[in-house]
Design an enzyme around this catalytic site. Structure first.
Site, PDB file in Angstrom:
ATOM      1  N   ARG A  19       2.859 -11.128   3.210  1.00 44.02           N
ATOM      2  CA  ARG A  19       2.714  -9.769   2.661  1.00 44.02           C
ATOM      3  C   ARG A  19       3.768  -8.795   3.184  1.00 44.02           C
ATOM      4  O   ARG A  19       3.505  -7.618   3.414  1.00 44.02           O
ATOM      5  CB  ARG A  19       1.323  -9.188   2.937  1.00 44.02           C
ATOM      6  CG  ARG A  19       0.191  -9.898   2.312  1.00 44.02           C
ATOM      7  CD  ARG A  19       0.277  -9.910   0.778  1.00 44.02           C
ATOM      8  NE  ARG A  19      -0.731 -10.810   0.296  1.00 44.02           N
ATOM      9  CZ  ARG A  19      -0.560 -12.140   0.207  1.00 44.02           C
ATOM     10  NH1 ARG A  19       0.618 -12.690   0.496  1.00 44.02           N
ATOM     11  NH2 ARG A  19      -1.535 -12.904  -0.208  1.00 44.02           N
ATOM     12  N   SER A  64      -7.030  -5.995  -2.144  1.00 41.06           N
ATOM     13  CA  SER A  64      -7.452  -6.129  -0.743  1.00 41.06           C
ATOM     14  C   SER A  64      -6.894  -4.944   0.043  1.00 41.06           C
ATOM     15  O   SER A  64      -5.705  -4.668  -0.028  1.00 41.06           O
ATOM     16  CB  SER A  64      -6.884  -7.412  -0.134  1.00 41.06           C
ATOM     17  OG  SER A  64      -7.376  -8.514  -0.856  1.00 41.06           O
ATOM     18  N   GLU A  98      -3.154  -2.944   3.839  1.00 43.29           N
ATOM     19  CA  GLU A  98      -2.163  -3.553   2.942  1.00 43.29           C
ATOM     20  C   GLU A  98      -1.481  -2.550   2.005  1.00 43.29           C
ATOM     21  O   GLU A  98      -0.267  -2.641   1.807  1.00 43.29           O
ATOM     22  CB  GLU A  98      -2.829  -4.665   2.114  1.00 43.29           C
ATOM     23  CG  GLU A  98      -1.820  -5.367   1.218  1.00 43.29           C
ATOM     24  CD  GLU A  98      -2.429  -6.431   0.321  1.00 43.29           C
ATOM     25  OE1 GLU A  98      -3.049  -7.367   0.834  1.00 43.29           O
ATOM     26  OE2 GLU A  98      -2.247  -6.323  -0.904  1.00 43.29           O
TER      27      GLU A  98
END
Ligand SMILES: Cc1cc2nc3c(=O)[nH]c(=O)nc-3n(C[C@H](O)[C@H](O)[C@H](O)COP(=O)(O)OP(=O)(O)OC[C@H]3O[C@@H](n4cnc5c(N)ncnc54)[C@H](O)[C@@H]3O)c2cc1C
Length: 365
Positions: A168, A244, A349
């Site tokens: 990520r 998320s 995130e």
């Protein structure tokens, strides 16, 4: 000659994001060519205004105060396909929808992105956090990224191994290219129609079809994602999220051993069991959702206009009329509880746009 840059004023951003919170952009420009990206950045620089990029708005939290500067939205279109050599080369404009790319690949029998079905957003944003799901990451198929390096004011083409891709993250998210604007991405896909199924939950769903084709994998991914409200569909109230909200923490052996002791002593797992995790090289990747539930925040938790999705503890949802403040307050409380109860640091995130440095610092441990 590039079409003239059109800059609008006081444009509402909430409706351009999947979470649906946040104020206005003081200035907003949709840019459709590399030259227009350059013109937009020059326009802001000439007025001493900060600028920021918004793609499809599926991984951002916009401040309630809005963004006091220029928001530019890359809307560069176009596809170039070369499948003459047994491998498929695809060059796609940053403004195209990511899932349209996956749909086209699956339809034509090109393998490599099928597990990334139904991820909202644009092609240009895909390399920013190296999108991933169900055992695939986009960096596995990216060949190069074309971007405007706004620090040097010149276009550049970075091969995949120069993009700093990680879990990520990439050079575009947190490195020296975080001021770059991605204008196109080139991919290499397999022409053999072979699907990749590495993820246990997906393999289980597909167990009756062996081996599954790309179309079956895409359908199975959609089915799994729908169960978790992880498809940004207007009819699903639990999909008003940024996906998320926390990345799965990656810990070393010592941190993991401490968690095991804690989890056993609190009765979260049996004496011989381990917390859910995946091996990640020398490290262990934990399940953020599991930690959040152990810390006392269950699926379906509600607090006024915000809450956690009843289908997925990792998604903070806007239950209607939420503000960025509501979202951030809940995110902080979840982080604090996981820190206290589990001894693990959770990292957010989504990207926070327009927030003060103090709030940002408190959310990025
Ligand atoms: C329901 C749901 C499910 C999701 N599931 C997943 C998932 O499974 N896996 C996953 O990885 N993500 C997932 N996400 C997160 C999100 O979809 C991805 O991160 C997506 O790539 C964001 O694309 P976007 O165009 O919406 O970018 P935005 O949210 O608009 O922007 C995200 C960041 O990228 C920057 N950016 C965008 N475009 C450019 C550009 N052209 N050049 C430079 N910077 C740019 C922005 O400035 C911002 O910092 C999910 C989100 C939702 C709402």
């Amino acid at each position: 000659m590039p079409a003239r840059l059109h800059v609008s004023e006081n444009v509402s951003l909430a409706s351009m994001t999947t979470l649906g919170v946040g104020g206005d952009a003081r200035y907003f420009a949709r840019v459709t060519s590399e030259a227009q990206v350059r013109a937009a950045v020059a326009w802001a620089d000439a007025r001493n205004l900060p600028w920021t990029v918004l793609g499809g708005g599926s991984n951002v939290v916009v401040a309630d105060e809005g963004i006091d500067g220029l928001v530019l939205q890359p809307d560069l279109r176009g596809w170039e396909v070369d499948d003459s050599s047994g491998r498929v080369r695809l060059r796609v404009g940053a403004g195209e929808s990511w899932d349209s790319l996956v749909a086209l690949a699956v339809e034509r029998g090109w393998g490599g992105v099928e597990c990334l079905s139904a991820i909202p957003g644009t092609v240009g944003a895909a390399p920013i956090q190296n999108i991933g799901a169900y055992g695939q990451e986009v960096c596995e198929t990216i060949v190069e990224v074309r971007a405007l390096d706004t620090v040097r004011d010149e276009p550049c083409t970075l091969p995949a191994d120069a993009c700093g891709f990680g879990y990520r993250t990439s050079r575009f998210r947190s490195g020296d290219m975080s001021r770059a604007v991605v204008v196109a991405v080139a991919f290499e896909l397999r022409a053999d129609a072979r699907a990749t199924v590495r993820y246990a939950e997906l393999a289980q769903l597909l167990s009756r079809q062996s081996p599954p084709n790309l179309c079956e994998v895409r359908e199975a991914v959609f089915a799994l994602r729908r169960r978790k409200s992880m498809v940004a569909e207007p009819g699903d109230p639990y999909a008003r999220s940024a996906g998320s909200f926390f990345v799965n923490p990656v810990v070393d052996d010592q941190e993991y051993a401490e968690l095991v002791v804690r989890a056993r002593s609190r009765g979260w797992i049996g004496a011989r069991e381990e917390p859910p995790h995946h091996e990640a090289g020398e490290m262990k990747k934990l399940s953020a959702a599991w930690l959040i539930e152990r810390a006392g925040f269950c699926r379906g938790f509600e607090r006024g206009a915000v809450g956690l999705s009843p289908h997925h503890a990792l998604a903070i949802i806007n239950r209607g009329g939420a503000t960025a403040r509501d979202v951030i307050a809940l995110a902080r409380d979840v982080q604090a509880a996981v820190g206290e109860q589990c001894g693990v640091v959770l990292k957010a995130e989504p990207v926070f746009l327009g927030l003060s440095p103090e709030i940002l610092a408190s959310l990025t441990p």
